[in-house]
Design an enzyme around this catalytic site. Structure first.
Site, PDB file in Angstrom:
ATOM      1  CG  PHE A  31      -1.625   1.205   1.557  1.00 12.94           C
ATOM      2  CD1 PHE A  31      -2.177   2.023   0.577  1.00 12.94           C
ATOM      3  CD2 PHE A  31      -1.757   1.579   2.893  1.00 12.94           C
ATOM      4  CE1 PHE A  31      -2.832   3.207   0.909  1.00 12.94           C
ATOM      5  CE2 PHE A  31      -2.419   2.748   3.234  1.00 12.94           C
ATOM      6  CZ  PHE A  31      -2.945   3.561   2.247  1.00 12.94           C
ATOM      7  N   GLY A  51       9.911  -7.036  -3.246  1.00  7.55           N
ATOM      8  CA  GLY A  51       8.877  -7.595  -2.379  1.00  7.55           C
ATOM      9  C   GLY A  51       8.345  -8.886  -2.961  1.00  7.55           C
ATOM     10  CE1 TYR A 158       2.145  -5.277  11.929  1.00  7.92           C
ATOM     11  CE2 TYR A 158       1.774  -3.272  13.178  1.00  7.92           C
ATOM     12  CZ  TYR A 158       1.979  -3.912  11.970  1.00  7.92           C
ATOM     13  OH  TYR A 158       2.016  -3.170  10.819  1.00  7.92           O
ATOM     14  CE  LYS A 162       5.439  -3.028  11.736  1.00  2.00           C
ATOM     15  NZ  LYS A 162       5.986  -3.388  10.422  1.00  2.00           N
ATOM     16  CG  ASN A 187      -5.013   4.114  12.212  1.00  2.00           C
ATOM     17  OD1 ASN A 187      -4.330   4.391  13.191  1.00  2.00           O
ATOM     18  ND2 ASN A 187      -5.819   3.069  12.180  1.00  2.00           N
ATOM     19  CB  VAL A 201     -10.843   0.997   9.943  1.00  2.00           C
ATOM     20  CG1 VAL A 201     -10.430   2.448  10.137  1.00  2.00           C
ATOM     21  CG2 VAL A 201     -12.297   0.811  10.327  1.00  2.00           C
TER      22      VAL A 201
END
Lengths: 326, 326
Positions: A31, A51, A158, A162, A187, A201
């Site tokens: 993304f 990737g 997670y 990080k 976000n 979301v």
């Protein structure tokens, strides 16, 4: 067929990376990576994307690509060879999946990054820019907006991995003078965010409304998040890559909080679908109640600010999604 | 033949664990572990020691023992079964070895601890007490003495993996209600510290003086450390295991700093060897210049204080070493 965002790219900054700088984007098919590859190419950099896969191959036409897994050290070394700046956007898990198998998450994130650090050191990379998680490294905040020096007590594995990566970057600079920057991104949302792979979301909710599926929300929808448009994130990455200063860890967000319920209402307005009633599912233990990042540090150090207004960014996302998922 | 310390044990606290509490000491055969096993047994607990080896088997006579490796999950599960309190003192690396192979260090420390946490959760362990590293988790301090809420930017992979373990403990309490405490122990010294296995500078220096070897020092000897007597550390572990309060991370040190040069002078005085001239070797990148821990939190929360005066503790260490290494 995805189209580029309807929003014109932000004005190019002076003081960015010199054109022709050799940049590698690890996770370039994801993304944020897709946006970053495009932005770097538009700015005249030499770009290599690396990737496992390209989520939207059309968006990366003309970008040099090397397919490979983050855990494949030989492939990673080939990707990094000759690079001046390495953007590290890799990490396959989500806060939910990481808690189910924290060992796998730590391996995929921290262990793989340790191998990457050795590769960057051997390749004499000038700077490594890491996309960390502003939404998880702080855990439950004592106060908002959250500054970079707030306590870091993640409530997801997670977030812990990080955070461990951030610490290893600090260590490698101390021991081996490998320069770095960390962006703790809030976000992110926008075009090229998959609505079906739990990436965020906004994409998930928007897609459900567009396809007339029930709008499902974890918990009561009152959790507050800091939503930042992905093109502003790409801008922050490019800005920080070129920045030279004492600070190396930067929050990247909008600096504003919005509840999930408010987001639903705004998406419904943008889509002209009044009367949306969300279906509430049980809250998740990994969700902090509120996350709003204090973005003064990056603004004061580099001049970066989030430029894209919330509703314009939602419009751009909707425009993309109409073309890509209908 | 090792003898117990010449110092009488600290007065037993009221408010400790109830006699008969089932305790497991992971790493019970090591330096701190040996003291802790003895202390728990003397206090009337049911004690099981677990580890690869016993450094001083004579010191653990009468203690139930299960031999096994931390990475052997089946052995670990057998050790933990039925335990109410688990003391986690495992971790095979040193700050120097961890930087040479950070991946192995992370596996031995954080990954193995994640397996342990799952085992403790399944076994319904009441509390897990972890010995972390007060000398490495903070990195280069902004101010001394260092409080628990100071920034944590380790300059060794060793410190990073200890910190990751602390974060996983926090996570497992949040997700699974597994209670825990973390002791960030400064530089422990005393009987049962191996002088030849890089466990600590006091033992190493003392042994060299006793055996008329050159006294080697990394750097100029002006680095300052916080030396805490191991019996006081064992006391802190027992105290914190029984403590119930909002804080879960505690520094354990003497609260005082001493330079390595001052330590050499004091050891020389205790051994009656005036005129010791140290040999200086290059400084190590993993050594922070100064480390003194602020111990107000544990004192205020539990009443624990370091009881053993510095010179008396050195005398006790010398007395033990004379019997064990000559």
């Amino acid at each position: 067929m995805p189209t580029p965002s309807a929003i014109p790219p932000a004005a190019r900054r002076t003081g960015g990376l010199p054109p022709g700088t050799s940049c590698v984007v690890l996770g370039g098919g994801g993304f944020i990576g897709t946006h970053l590859c495009r932005r770097l190419a538009a700015d005249g950099m030499r770009v290599l994307g690396f990737g496992r896969r390209q989520s939207f191959p059309e968006a990366l036409e003309g970008i040099t690509w090397l397919g490979g897994d983050f855990t494949d050290r030989a492939a990673l070394a080939r990707a990094v060879e000759g690079a001046e700046v390495v953007f590290h956007l890799l990490g396959g898990s989500t806060p939910e999946s990481a808690n189910i198998d924290p060992v796998a998450d730590l391996g995929a994130s921290a262990v793989a990054t340790l191998h990457l650090l050795e590769i960057c050191r051997a390749a004499a990379v000038r700077k490594l820019v890491f996309v960390s998680s502003g939404g998880t490294v702080y855990g439950i905040p004592r106060a908002t907006p959250i500054p970079e020096d707030a306590p870091t007590d993640p409530i997801s594995a997670y977030g812990i991995s990080k955070l461990a990566v951030e610490k290893y970057l600090y260590l490698y600079r101390h021991l081996h003078a490998l320069d770095y920057a960390v962006l703790r991104v809030a976000n992110p949302f926008g075009p090229y965010q998959s609505p079906t792979r739990r990436q965020g979301v906004v994409a998930a909710l928007m897609h459900r409304m567009m396809t007339a599926q029930p709008v499902e929300v974890w918990g009561d929808g009152q959790v507050v998040r800091d939503f930042v448009f992905v093109e502003d994130v790409a801008e922050a990455l490019v800005t920080v890559a070129a920045h030279d200063g004492p600070q190396r860890v930067f929050n990247v967000g909008s600096g504003e909080g919005r509840s999930v319920n408010a987001v639903i209402a705004d998406i419904a307005a943008v889509l002209e679908q009044p009367g949306i009633v969300p279906v509430h599912k049980p809250a998740r233990a990994t969700d902090v109640p509120v996350s709003i990042l204090d973005i003064r540090r990056i603004r004061e150090a580099t001049g970066w600010v989030p430029r894209t207004p919330w509703l314009a960014a939602l419009e751009a996302t909707a425009e993309w999604m109409r073309h890509s998922y209908r």
